[in-house]
Scaffold this motif. Structure first.
Motif, PDB file in Angstrom:
ATOM      1  N   VAL A   4      45.165  40.905  18.365  1.00 53.15           N
ATOM      2  CA  VAL A   4      45.753  39.878  17.501  1.00 53.15           C
ATOM      3  C   VAL A   4      45.633  38.483  18.109  1.00 53.15           C
ATOM      4  N   PHE A   5      45.915  38.375  19.411  1.00 49.59           N
ATOM      5  CA  PHE A   5      46.001  37.057  20.035  1.00 49.59           C
ATOM      6  C   PHE A   5      44.702  36.699  20.754  1.00 49.59           C
ATOM      7  N   PRO A   6      44.318  35.413  20.704  1.00 56.18           N
ATOM      8  CA  PRO A   6      43.135  34.963  21.456  1.00 56.18           C
ATOM      9  C   PRO A   6      43.333  35.212  22.948  1.00 56.18           C
ATOM     10  N   HIS A   7      42.294  35.681  23.608  1.00 50.63           N
ATOM     11  CA  HIS A   7      42.430  36.068  25.008  1.00 50.63           C
ATOM     12  C   HIS A   7      42.611  34.885  25.948  1.00 50.63           C
ATOM     13  N   ASP A   8      42.310  33.689  25.483  1.00 52.40           N
ATOM     14  CA  ASP A   8      42.519  32.517  26.335  1.00 52.40           C
ATOM     15  C   ASP A   8      43.913  31.924  26.157  1.00 52.40           C
ATOM     16  N   LYS A   9      44.742  32.568  25.326  1.00 53.49           N
ATOM     17  CA  LYS A   9      46.099  32.061  25.094  1.00 53.49           C
ATOM     18  C   LYS A   9      47.138  33.169  25.261  1.00 53.49           C
ATOM     19  N   LEU A  10      46.846  34.123  26.113  1.00 51.44           N
ATOM     20  CA  LEU A  10      47.755  35.249  26.318  1.00 51.44           C
ATOM     21  C   LEU A  10      48.844  34.897  27.324  1.00 51.44           C
ATOM     22  N   GLY A  11      50.003  35.508  27.134  1.00 51.39           N
ATOM     23  CA  GLY A  11      51.062  35.379  28.125  1.00 51.39           C
ATOM     24  C   GLY A  11      50.749  36.231  29.341  1.00 51.39           C
ATOM     25  N   PRO A  12      51.517  36.075  30.413  1.00 46.19           N
ATOM     26  CA  PRO A  12      51.236  36.803  31.661  1.00 46.19           C
ATOM     27  C   PRO A  12      51.182  38.317  31.487  1.00 46.19           C
ATOM     28  N   GLU A  13      52.081  38.879  30.669  1.00 44.53           N
ATOM     29  CA  GLU A  13      52.130  40.337  30.519  1.00 44.53           C
ATOM     30  C   GLU A  13      50.865  40.869  29.862  1.00 44.53           C
ATOM     31  N   LEU A  14      50.407  40.192  28.809  1.00 46.81           N
ATOM     32  CA  LEU A  14      49.193  40.643  28.129  1.00 46.81           C
ATOM     33  C   LEU A  14      47.946  40.283  28.934  1.00 46.81           C
ATOM     34  N   GLU A  15      47.982  39.150  29.577  1.00 50.37           N
ATOM     35  CA  GLU A  15      46.827  38.731  30.377  1.00 50.37           C
ATOM     36  C   GLU A  15      46.543  39.719  31.506  1.00 50.37           C
ATOM     37  N   SER A  16      47.597  40.338  32.028  1.00 48.35           N
ATOM     38  CA  SER A  16      47.424  41.288  33.128  1.00 48.35           C
ATOM     39  C   SER A  16      46.625  42.517  32.701  1.00 48.35           C
ATOM     40  N   LEU A  17      46.615  42.812  31.401  1.00 48.68           N
ATOM     41  CA  LEU A  17      45.861  43.972  30.920  1.00 48.68           C
ATOM     42  C   LEU A  17      44.356  43.761  31.045  1.00 48.68           C
ATOM     43  N   LEU A  18      43.930  42.512  31.044  1.00 44.26           N
ATOM     44  CA  LEU A  18      42.504  42.205  31.155  1.00 44.26           C
ATOM     45  C   LEU A  18      42.086  41.889  32.585  1.00 44.26           C
ATOM     46  N   HIS A  19      43.043  41.899  33.497  1.00 37.03           N
ATOM     47  CA  HIS A  19      42.745  41.582  34.894  1.00 37.03           C
ATOM     48  C   HIS A  19      42.164  42.814  35.597  1.00 37.03           C
ATOM     49  N   PRO A  20      41.223  42.624  36.529  1.00 34.59           N
ATOM     50  CA  PRO A  20      40.655  43.766  37.269  1.00 34.59           C
ATOM     51  C   PRO A  20      41.690  44.604  38.006  1.00 34.59           C
ATOM     52  N   ASN A  21      42.866  44.038  38.249  1.00 38.87           N
ATOM     53  CA  ASN A  21      43.902  44.806  38.941  1.00 38.87           C
ATOM     54  C   ASN A  21      44.297  46.062  38.176  1.00 38.87           C
ATOM     55  N   LEU A  22      44.224  46.018  36.838  1.00 35.60           N
ATOM     56  CA  LEU A  22      44.581  47.204  36.061  1.00 35.60           C
ATOM     57  C   LEU A  22      43.588  48.330  36.332  1.00 35.60           C
ATOM     58  N   ARG A  23      42.308  47.995  36.385  1.00 34.21           N
ATOM     59  CA  ARG A  23      41.311  49.009  36.738  1.00 34.21           C
ATOM     60  C   ARG A  23      41.596  49.577  38.125  1.00 34.21           C
ATOM     61  N   ARG A  24      41.934  48.690  39.046  1.00 33.21           N
ATOM     62  CA  ARG A  24      42.185  49.120  40.421  1.00 33.21           C
ATOM     63  C   ARG A  24      43.396  50.048  40.493  1.00 33.21           C
ATOM     64  N   GLU A  25      44.443  49.713  39.750  1.00 37.17           N
ATOM     65  CA  GLU A  25      45.649  50.545  39.763  1.00 37.17           C
ATOM     66  C   GLU A  25      45.370  51.939  39.207  1.00 37.17           C
ATOM     67  N   VAL A  26      44.626  51.987  38.102  1.00 29.99           N
ATOM     68  CA  VAL A  26      44.308  53.285  37.503  1.00 29.99           C
ATOM     69  C   VAL A  26      43.395  54.086  38.431  1.00 29.99           C
ATOM     70  N   ALA A  27      42.426  53.414  39.041  1.00 32.66           N
ATOM     71  CA  ALA A  27      41.523  54.099  39.973  1.00 32.66           C
ATOM     72  C   ALA A  27      42.300  54.677  41.151  1.00 32.66           C
TER      73      ALA A  27
END
Length: 247
Positions: A160-183
């Motif tokens: 729904v929201f443009p990825h360049d205007k996301l809040g911190p919580e949603l922005e974290s979903l696109l950060h490589p850290n999420l991949r690292r945590e799942v790995a």
């Protein structure tokens, strides 16, 4: 008159090693070597683990093929190839995802994130694949846990929201850290337990912090160096991601 000779005694504080202290150091070094091997095995570093086991005269904890498969799964997750990782994971242990619904949901949610990332890369991108995937694989699981439901809602908000205007919580979903945590979660599940060396370093970090706050001295056994720097070797082996040494 004969002169008596005496054998010099090496006191503990004399600075000269005696037989007992040498044995103690060998025991400590052996334990540290075992911890390092455990860490390399848990991290999926096949070549480094095999080389270190040979140099330290230790028996490898797992065969090279098993470690390489785990490393391949890690590489796939770090590269955003979640379907490939799930397929390899099921091939290695067909029951692991059924036995761990939290891990399974985390992988599926990450796959949804990657689909949304791909579908929204352009202004005219088709979000149908992401919607179908969410409806088929995540929606049936979401009602089983409040956390699952919240995670799914947050992930769908990426559409729904443009990825360049996301809040911190949603922005974290696109950060490589999420991949690292799942790995890391996948690797821990495959290895059944966290690497003992990682736990040791965390404990030592806590002890140092506590010692500083209380004004106490932190005693480290003589000749034991806990400042390990394996990042160069391991990064060369694991091409997609440098090893995370910030425990």
């Amino acid at each position: 008159m004969s002169s008596a000779t005496t054998t010099p005694i090496n006191h503990v504080f004399s600075g000269r090693p005696d037989h007992t202290s040498a044995l103690d150091r060998r025991d400590v070094n052996g334990e540290i070597n075992a911890l390092v091997l455990d860490y390399l095995t848990a991290g999926g570093y096949a070549r480094a683990a095999a080389s270190f086991a040979a140099e330290a005269n230790l028996t490898p904890q797992q065969d090279d093929d098993s470690i390489r498969v785990r490393q391949g799964i890690q590489d796939a997750i770090h590269g955003g190839r979640i379907r490939e990782a799930i397929h390899a994971l099921n091939g290695m242990d067909p029951e692991i995802l059924d036995a761990n619904p939290v891990l399974h949901f985390s992988l599926l949610r990450l796959e949804l994130v990657e689909l949304i990332r791909e579908c929204t890369a352009s202004s005219d991108g088709d979000i149908t694949p992401a919607l179908n995937f969410a409806q088929t694989h995540l929606a049936p699981r979401a009602p089983t846990s409040p956390q699952f439901l919240e995670d799914l809602e947050n992930t769908m908000a990426l559409i729904v929201f443009p990825h360049d205007k996301l809040g911190p919580e949603l922005e974290s979903l696109l950060h490589p850290n999420l991949r690292r945590e799942v790995a890391d979660s996948v690797n821990m599940a495959l290895h059944k337990r966290p690497a003992a060396l990682k736990m040791l370093i965390r404990s030592r970090a806590w002890a140092e912090k506590d010692a500083r706050e209380t004004g106490k001295d932190l005693v480290v056994p003589m000749g034991v160096d806990l400042s390990l720097d394996l990042s160069g070797t391991l990064q060369a082996e694991n091409g997609s991601e440098p090893m995370n040494t910030s425990f």
